[in-house]
Structure formats: structure tokens, C-alpha cells
Design a protein around this motif. Sequence first.
Motif, PDB file in Angstrom:
ATOM      1  N   UNK A   1      -9.013 -12.796  19.960  1.00  0.00           N
ATOM      2  CA  UNK A   1      -8.604 -13.644  21.206  1.00  0.00           C
ATOM      3  C   UNK A   1      -6.871 -13.473  21.165  1.00  0.00           C
ATOM      4  N   UNK A   2      -6.212 -13.608  20.068  1.00  0.00           N
ATOM      5  CA  UNK A   2      -4.874 -13.575  19.718  1.00  0.00           C
ATOM      6  C   UNK A   2      -4.376 -12.002  19.950  1.00  0.00           C
ATOM      7  N   UNK A   3      -4.856 -11.003  19.639  1.00  0.00           N
ATOM      8  CA  UNK A   3      -4.582  -9.705  19.744  1.00  0.00           C
ATOM      9  C   UNK A   3      -3.678  -9.194  18.465  1.00  0.00           C
ATOM     10  N   UNK A   4      -3.935  -9.738  17.212  1.00  0.00           N
ATOM     11  CA  UNK A   4      -3.159  -9.183  16.271  1.00  0.00           C
ATOM     12  C   UNK A   4      -3.869  -7.969  15.567  1.00  0.00           C
ATOM     13  N   UNK A   5      -2.901  -7.106  14.933  1.00  0.00           N
ATOM     14  CA  UNK A   5      -3.603  -6.056  14.044  1.00  0.00           C
ATOM     15  C   UNK A   5      -3.197  -6.218  12.674  1.00  0.00           C
ATOM     16  N   UNK A   6      -3.904  -5.766  11.935  1.00  0.00           N
ATOM     17  CA  UNK A   6      -3.735  -5.662  10.401  1.00  0.00           C
ATOM     18  C   UNK A   6      -3.460  -4.199   9.919  1.00  0.00           C
ATOM     19  N   UNK A   7      -2.230  -4.293   9.258  1.00  0.00           N
ATOM     20  CA  UNK A   7      -1.770  -3.088   8.599  1.00  0.00           C
ATOM     21  C   UNK A   7      -1.622  -3.432   6.949  1.00  0.00           C
ATOM     22  N   UNK A   8      -2.802  -3.168   6.395  1.00  0.00           N
ATOM     23  CA  UNK A   8      -2.607  -3.073   4.760  1.00  0.00           C
ATOM     24  C   UNK A   8      -3.864  -4.185   4.426  1.00  0.00           C
ATOM     25  N   UNK A   9      -4.046  -4.566   3.183  1.00  0.00           N
ATOM     26  CA  UNK A   9      -4.855  -5.679   2.648  1.00  0.00           C
ATOM     27  C   UNK A   9      -4.265  -6.543   1.701  1.00  0.00           C
ATOM     28  N   UNK A  10      -4.700  -7.696   1.454  1.00  0.00           N
ATOM     29  CA  UNK A  10      -4.418  -8.338   0.057  1.00  0.00           C
ATOM     30  C   UNK A  10      -5.081  -7.750  -0.715  1.00  0.00           C
ATOM     31  N   UNK A  11      -4.654  -7.643  -2.068  1.00  0.00           N
ATOM     32  CA  UNK A  11      -5.449  -7.021  -3.082  1.00  0.00           C
ATOM     33  C   UNK A  11      -6.248  -7.863  -3.592  1.00  0.00           C
ATOM     34  N   UNK A  12      -7.717  -7.394  -3.690  1.00  0.00           N
ATOM     35  CA  UNK A  12      -8.777  -8.095  -4.182  1.00  0.00           C
ATOM     36  C   UNK A  12      -9.137  -7.872  -5.786  1.00  0.00           C
ATOM     37  N   UNK A  13      -8.546  -6.668  -6.102  1.00  0.00           N
ATOM     38  CA  UNK A  13      -8.566  -6.400  -7.706  1.00  0.00           C
ATOM     39  C   UNK A  13      -7.700  -6.810  -8.465  1.00  0.00           C
TER      40      UNK A  13
END
Length: 179
Positions: A12-24
Motif C-alpha cells: 500500500x505505502x510502497x516502501x522497500x527494505x534494504x537490509x534486515x534487523x539481525x535475528x541471530x
Amino acid sequence: MKRIAKFILFTILGWKLDGFFPKDIKKYVVIAAPHTSWVDFPIAILARISSGVMIHFIGKASLFNGPFGFFFRALGGTPVDRTKNNNLVDAIVAIFNSKEEFKLGLSPEGTRKKVTTWKTGFYYIAKGANVPIVMATLDFENKTIKISKPFFTTENKESDFLFLRAFYANVKGKNPDLS
């Protein structure tokens, strides 16, 4: 909830994600900048929910009064009395040390107004709790949420701040004149 947040944020808002919050990594400080509008908060919450990583936040105590207090607490917020001269850094370091898993998101600017220098509390929290810093930004010009790899502080604060600030170069906040 995660699917709904992804649908709203990305479709809906059209954002993109570059990278991730670390889960480890179980503990870290997230710094998000530039913080130029109230709109940053809902976008950041949608990004957090869609990532599946619980990142807590602190906010001025007045936000937690009245009908919205429950809402902000449910989202992972903790009120802070900014009128008192208390040692917030030590208190947050103690929270990090008392928990097996804890992630805290902060704005290094400490306000939505234009600033020339960042507050340093996030840095001393990371150092005191011996946790890395993850940088995140909401680039409204490109509708991109950029998340860095974890950064561990060194003994050279000035060099660390140059590195941290470089991540945010050329990023446009919601109100670019405040970036």
C-alpha cells in the motif's frame, strides 16, 4: 500481524527494505535517523512488525498519558521523564544487563527538530551494555528503509561517530529541511 504490516508497508505505502534487523544477535541498540516527523513512528513500527524482531523504544512521558498510554506500551514503549536530571544511560544499561534478549530503538537526534550534533546516550548505552549498534534510516525520497550490519564501538568515539554519521549521508527525511 506480520503479513498485515508487510502488506501495508510494502504494497500500500510502497516502501522497500534494504537490509534486515539481525535475528541471530539477542541484544543491540538501533539508531534511526533522520527523525523529522511524527510519520517516522508508524513507518518504523510497521517495519519492525514486518521484520518479526521486537525492538523496544522510549518516549517522553506525556505520550504515555491518557488514552494512548496503553497503545504505546503495547507497542513496546517505556515512558521517560525528560524533565528530571536522571542517569538514563545507566538505567538502560541495567535493563540490557538484566535481560537475555533486548533491542532498543532510539533517535540519535533526540527530537524532530533540526540538530547539528547528535545526543550521545545511545553510544554510551551500547558501550556500557557491550552491545552493537544497528543503524536504520527512513529515506522518504526513495521510500527505502535501510538497515546496517551491526557495528561494535571502538575506543575512538570521534571515528565511530564519523562512521555512524556516514550511513545517513544523503538520506532525506519526511521533512528534508530538518534532516
